[in-house]
Design a protein around this motif. Structure first.
Motif, PDB file in Angstrom:
ATOM      1  N   ASP A 138       1.034  -1.497   0.200  1.00 29.58           N
ATOM      2  CA  ASP A 138       0.359  -0.273  -0.470  1.00 29.58           C
ATOM      3  C   ASP A 138       1.640   1.237  -0.097  1.00 29.58           C
ATOM      4  O   ASP A 138       0.515   1.842  -0.567  1.00 29.58           O
ATOM      5  CB  ASP A 138      -1.357   0.075   1.108  1.00 29.58           C
ATOM      6  N   ASP A 139       2.194   1.333   0.303  1.00 32.84           N
ATOM      7  CA  ASP A 139       2.836   2.271   0.689  1.00 32.84           C
ATOM      8  C   ASP A 139       4.071   2.629   0.088  1.00 32.84           C
ATOM      9  O   ASP A 139       4.727   3.689  -0.130  1.00 32.84           O
ATOM     10  CB  ASP A 139       2.874   2.443   2.337  1.00 32.84           C
ATOM     11  N   HIS A 140       4.414   0.874  -1.142  1.00 28.32           N
ATOM     12  CA  HIS A 140       5.893   1.204  -1.422  1.00 28.32           C
ATOM     13  C   HIS A 140       5.218   0.051  -2.964  1.00 28.32           C
ATOM     14  O   HIS A 140       5.186  -0.594  -2.743  1.00 28.32           O
ATOM     15  CB  HIS A 140       6.711   0.686  -0.627  1.00 28.32           C
ATOM     16  N   TYR A 141       6.262   1.293  -3.875  1.00 28.19           N
ATOM     17  CA  TYR A 141       6.792   0.099  -4.558  1.00 28.19           C
ATOM     18  C   TYR A 141       7.583  -0.407  -4.887  1.00 28.19           C
ATOM     19  O   TYR A 141       9.377   0.328  -4.222  1.00 28.19           O
ATOM     20  CB  TYR A 141       6.323   0.616  -5.965  1.00 28.19           C
ATOM     21  N   PHE A 142       8.519  -1.262  -6.061  1.00 28.41           N
ATOM     22  CA  PHE A 142       9.879  -1.754  -5.512  1.00 28.41           C
ATOM     23  C   PHE A 142      10.527  -1.934  -7.334  1.00 28.41           C
ATOM     24  O   PHE A 142       9.648  -2.648  -7.660  1.00 28.41           O
ATOM     25  CB  PHE A 142       9.830  -2.985  -5.122  1.00 28.41           C
ATOM     26  N   LYS A 143      12.226  -1.743  -6.982  1.00 30.11           N
ATOM     27  CA  LYS A 143      13.053  -2.357  -8.280  1.00 30.11           C
ATOM     28  C   LYS A 143      14.101  -2.672  -8.186  1.00 30.11           C
ATOM     29  O   LYS A 143      13.690  -3.023  -6.973  1.00 30.11           O
ATOM     30  CB  LYS A 143      13.297  -0.670  -9.001  1.00 30.11           C
ATOM     31  N   THR A 144      14.427  -3.903  -8.906  1.00 31.66           N
ATOM     32  CA  THR A 144      14.890  -5.072  -8.550  1.00 31.66           C
ATOM     33  C   THR A 144      16.175  -4.451  -9.308  1.00 31.66           C
ATOM     34  O   THR A 144      16.105  -3.862 -10.445  1.00 31.66           O
ATOM     35  CB  THR A 144      14.552  -5.897  -9.235  1.00 31.66           C
ATOM     36  N   VAL A 145      17.969  -4.663  -9.144  1.00 32.58           N
ATOM     37  CA  VAL A 145      18.543  -4.022  -9.694  1.00 32.58           C
ATOM     38  C   VAL A 145      20.002  -5.630 -10.261  1.00 32.58           C
ATOM     39  O   VAL A 145      19.581  -6.096  -9.153  1.00 32.58           O
ATOM     40  CB  VAL A 145      19.693  -3.421  -8.922  1.00 32.58           C
ATOM     41  N   SER A 146      19.483  -5.999 -11.309  1.00 32.28           N
ATOM     42  CA  SER A 146      20.488  -6.343 -12.046  1.00 32.28           C
ATOM     43  C   SER A 146      21.345  -5.915 -12.278  1.00 32.28           C
ATOM     44  O   SER A 146      22.058  -5.331 -13.438  1.00 32.28           O
ATOM     45  CB  SER A 146      19.290  -7.745 -13.182  1.00 32.28           C
ATOM     46  N   SER A 147      22.457  -7.806 -12.917  1.00 33.44           N
ATOM     47  CA  SER A 147      23.644  -7.358 -13.227  1.00 33.44           C
ATOM     48  C   SER A 147      23.421  -9.111 -14.266  1.00 33.44           C
ATOM     49  O   SER A 147      23.271 -10.080 -13.670  1.00 33.44           O
ATOM     50  CB  SER A 147      25.194  -7.074 -12.284  1.00 33.44           C
ATOM     51  N   LYS A 148      24.437  -8.910 -15.163  1.00 34.34           N
ATOM     52  CA  LYS A 148      24.848 -10.557 -16.324  1.00 34.34           C
ATOM     53  C   LYS A 148      26.511  -9.826 -16.398  1.00 34.34           C
ATOM     54  O   LYS A 148      26.062  -9.028 -17.469  1.00 34.34           O
ATOM     55  CB  LYS A 148      23.545 -10.259 -17.664  1.00 34.34           C
ATOM     56  N   GLU A 149      26.683 -11.425 -16.557  1.00 31.03           N
ATOM     57  CA  GLU A 149      28.731 -11.381 -17.105  1.00 31.03           C
ATOM     58  C   GLU A 149      27.652 -12.366 -18.401  1.00 31.03           C
ATOM     59  O   GLU A 149      26.751 -12.679 -18.384  1.00 31.03           O
ATOM     60  CB  GLU A 149      29.406 -11.671 -16.391  1.00 31.03           C
ATOM     61  N   GLY A 150      28.859 -12.141 -19.361  1.00 31.28           N
ATOM     62  CA  GLY A 150      28.668 -12.982 -20.233  1.00 31.28           C
ATOM     63  C   GLY A 150      28.988 -14.885 -19.775  1.00 31.28           C
ATOM     64  O   GLY A 150      29.559 -14.791 -19.187  1.00 31.28           O
ATOM     65  N   GLY A 151      28.641 -15.493 -20.911  1.00 28.23           N
ATOM     66  CA  GLY A 151      28.432 -16.714 -20.381  1.00 28.23           C
ATOM     67  C   GLY A 151      27.503 -17.382 -19.985  1.00 28.23           C
ATOM     68  O   GLY A 151      27.270 -18.996 -19.008  1.00 28.23           O
ATOM     69  N   THR A 152      26.672 -16.919 -18.950  1.00 28.17           N
ATOM     70  CA  THR A 152      25.197 -17.283 -18.103  1.00 28.17           C
ATOM     71  C   THR A 152      24.049 -16.605 -19.293  1.00 28.17           C
ATOM     72  O   THR A 152      23.360 -15.574 -20.147  1.00 28.17           O
ATOM     73  CB  THR A 152      25.183 -16.801 -16.693  1.00 28.17           C
ATOM     74  N   SER A 153      22.753 -17.753 -19.016  1.00 31.95           N
ATOM     75  CA  SER A 153      21.959 -17.584 -19.173  1.00 31.95           C
ATOM     76  C   SER A 153      20.884 -16.075 -18.894  1.00 31.95           C
ATOM     77  O   SER A 153      20.504 -15.118 -20.051  1.00 31.95           O
ATOM     78  CB  SER A 153      20.686 -18.644 -19.636  1.00 31.95           C
ATOM     79  N   TRP A 154      21.451 -15.961 -18.186  1.00 29.74           N
ATOM     80  CA  TRP A 154      20.153 -14.678 -17.452  1.00 29.74           C
ATOM     81  C   TRP A 154      21.281 -14.562 -16.352  1.00 29.74           C
ATOM     82  O   TRP A 154      21.952 -15.137 -15.773  1.00 29.74           O
ATOM     83  CB  TRP A 154      18.832 -15.526 -16.609  1.00 29.74           C
ATOM     84  N   GLY A 155      20.330 -12.871 -15.981  1.00 27.24           N
ATOM     85  CA  GLY A 155      21.420 -12.321 -14.944  1.00 27.24           C
ATOM     86  C   GLY A 155      21.199 -12.749 -13.794  1.00 27.24           C
ATOM     87  O   GLY A 155      20.150 -13.451 -13.271  1.00 27.24           O
ATOM     88  N   LYS A 156      21.960 -11.721 -12.834  1.00 28.35           N
ATOM     89  CA  LYS A 156      21.592 -12.433 -11.167  1.00 28.35           C
ATOM     90  C   LYS A 156      20.726 -10.838 -10.493  1.00 28.35           C
ATOM     91  O   LYS A 156      21.402  -9.179 -10.965  1.00 28.35           O
ATOM     92  CB  LYS A 156      22.608 -12.538 -10.395  1.00 28.35           C
ATOM     93  N   VAL A 157      20.017 -10.913  -9.690  1.00 28.14           N
ATOM     94  CA  VAL A 157      18.916  -8.953  -8.914  1.00 28.14           C
ATOM     95  C   VAL A 157      19.896  -9.778  -7.969  1.00 28.14           C
ATOM     96  O   VAL A 157      20.956 -10.270  -6.960  1.00 28.14           O
ATOM     97  CB  VAL A 157      17.521 -10.072  -8.547  1.00 28.14           C
ATOM     98  N   THR A 158      20.739  -8.152  -8.054  1.00 24.19           N
ATOM     99  CA  THR A 158      21.844  -8.028  -6.195  1.00 24.19           C
ATOM    100  C   THR A 158      21.625  -6.684  -5.544  1.00 24.19           C
ATOM    101  O   THR A 158      22.541  -6.644  -4.542  1.00 24.19           O
ATOM    102  CB  THR A 158      23.482  -7.488  -7.561  1.00 24.19           C
ATOM    103  N   ALA A 159      20.237  -6.219  -5.776  1.00 20.14           N
ATOM    104  CA  ALA A 159      19.401  -5.750  -4.602  1.00 20.14           C
ATOM    105  C   ALA A 159      18.293  -5.410  -5.388  1.00 20.14           C
ATOM    106  O   ALA A 159      17.702  -5.447  -6.447  1.00 20.14           O
ATOM    107  CB  ALA A 159      20.888  -4.012  -5.106  1.00 20.14           C
ATOM    108  N   VAL A 160      17.837  -4.950  -4.078  1.00 20.06           N
ATOM    109  CA  VAL A 160      16.211  -4.365  -4.112  1.00 20.06           C
ATOM    110  C   VAL A 160      16.206  -3.322  -3.858  1.00 20.06           C
ATOM    111  O   VAL A 160      16.701  -2.990  -2.939  1.00 20.06           O
ATOM    112  CB  VAL A 160      14.695  -5.055  -4.001  1.00 20.06           C
ATOM    113  N   LYS A 161      15.017  -2.630  -4.666  1.00 15.81           N
ATOM    114  CA  LYS A 161      14.934  -0.802  -3.965  1.00 15.81           C
ATOM    115  C   LYS A 161      13.740  -0.756  -3.900  1.00 15.81           C
ATOM    116  O   LYS A 161      13.305  -1.293  -4.429  1.00 15.81           O
ATOM    117  CB  LYS A 161      15.350   0.104  -5.543  1.00 15.81           C
ATOM    118  N   ILE A 162      13.940   0.342  -2.392  1.00 19.13           N
ATOM    119  CA  ILE A 162      12.367   0.295  -1.775  1.00 19.13           C
ATOM    120  C   ILE A 162      11.991   1.743  -1.943  1.00 19.13           C
ATOM    121  O   ILE A 162      12.906   2.644  -1.614  1.00 19.13           O
ATOM    122  CB  ILE A 162      12.588  -0.114  -0.926  1.00 19.13           C
TER     123      ILE A 162
END
Length: 291
Positions: A138-162
């Motif tokens: 009700d009070d907050h929305y969120f953004k995930t922070v993602s990074s990806k190096e070569g050689g992997t299919s998907w990246g990783k979520v390294t943080a969440v911003k509130i």
């Protein structure tokens, strides 16, 4: 007020299979941000939010032979608006669409520009890309922070911003190490049964249906959150019984672990566990001692 339905349509235009793309643009004169994911040929999932109104809105679309139709439902799950695009190019960086009110047929122009592209692929690289999530309190929305190096299919979520709704104030940044989920990483619930909305971030998927998440609790009388000690495999939270159920299976479904916990001081306390193993001679599951 016109909706982002149209907007989302646009974002599909630039999307590739197994790609998560975020767009910025306008519906009429209203600035919006839209996130879209195309998981299989035809079907497209998306959500968007107005810059002025921070409640993300879910959309559902279908793409076929260069034509995209997107729908936005009202609170009663009836179609509120239809958005049609023709002659799509999924490689385009921008697109124009038309949003049409389903009842009045009133139309608005939509313009979108690609902002973040998290397409799947071993050759793709990106760093600290922020994606607005559909799940919000009700009070907050969120953004995930993602990074990806070569050689992997998907990246990783390294943080969440509130972020605080209505003001867009950054409330908190929580470091994470999670798998990137194709569409939406955030779920909302009351995970410690204290009557306050918390959120969880998808962490990992394992063999079979097993998954884990990181459960992040809102601190009482505060707008800040803390990573909890709640953990386990494929947890289910029963707000009526105020207990947590865990289910873990392995070995092609031949072995199952079931447990029930209650929450005391924000920690999981085991109150029951049961283990089953498949018996070939009986051709059925039998209860065994849990390791």
């Amino acid at each position: 007020m016109l909706r982002i339905s149209a907007l989302i349509t646009f974002l599909l235009i630039g999307i590739q299979l197994n790609a998560q793309i975020q767009y910025s643009g306008y519906i009429g004169s209203f600035p919006i941000t839209l996130v879209s994911y195309r998981s299989q040929p035809g079907d497209i999932a998306a959500h968007y939010k107005y810059e002025r109104y921070d409640d993300p809105i879910k959309l559902a679309g279908f793409f076929d032979d260069g034509k995209l139709r997107f729908r936005e439902n009202d609170k009663n799950q009836k179609v509120r608006a239809i958005l049609d695009f023709k002659g799509f190019s999924f490689k385009a960086d921008s697109a124009l669409g038309i949003w049409q009110d389903f009842k009045t047929c009133k139309e608005y122009q939509v313009l979108l520009c690609k902002e973040v592209d998290l397409s799947r692929g071993y050759d793709k690289k990106y760093l600290n890309k922020e994606i607005i999530q559909y799940g919000s309190t009700d009070d907050h929305y969120f953004k995930t922070v993602s990074s990806k190096e070569g050689g992997t299919s998907w990246g990783k979520v390294t943080a969440v911003k509130i972020f605080e709704k209505s003001t867009d104030r950054l409330v908190q940044v929580i470091p994470l190490d999670c798998e990137h989920v194709s569409y939406n990483s955030i779920t909302i619930d009351d995970y410690n049964f204290d009557g306050v909305q918390d959120f969880a971030v998808f962490e990992r998927s394992y063999a079979g249906p097993n998954t884990t998440s990181i459960y992040i609790l809102r601190q009482p009388n505060s707008d800040k959150y803390v990573v909890s000690d709640i953990e386990g495999t494929s947890l289910h939270f029963s707000k009526y019984e105020k207990v947590i159920y865990e289910h873990n299976q392995c070995c092609g479904g031949r072995s199952h672990y079931n447990a029930t916990y209650k929450i005391i001081n924000n920690k999981m306390v085991l109150i029951q566990e049961r283990c089953l193993s498949f018996d070939d001679e009986l051709n059925d599951f039998v209860e065994v001692i849990c390791d």
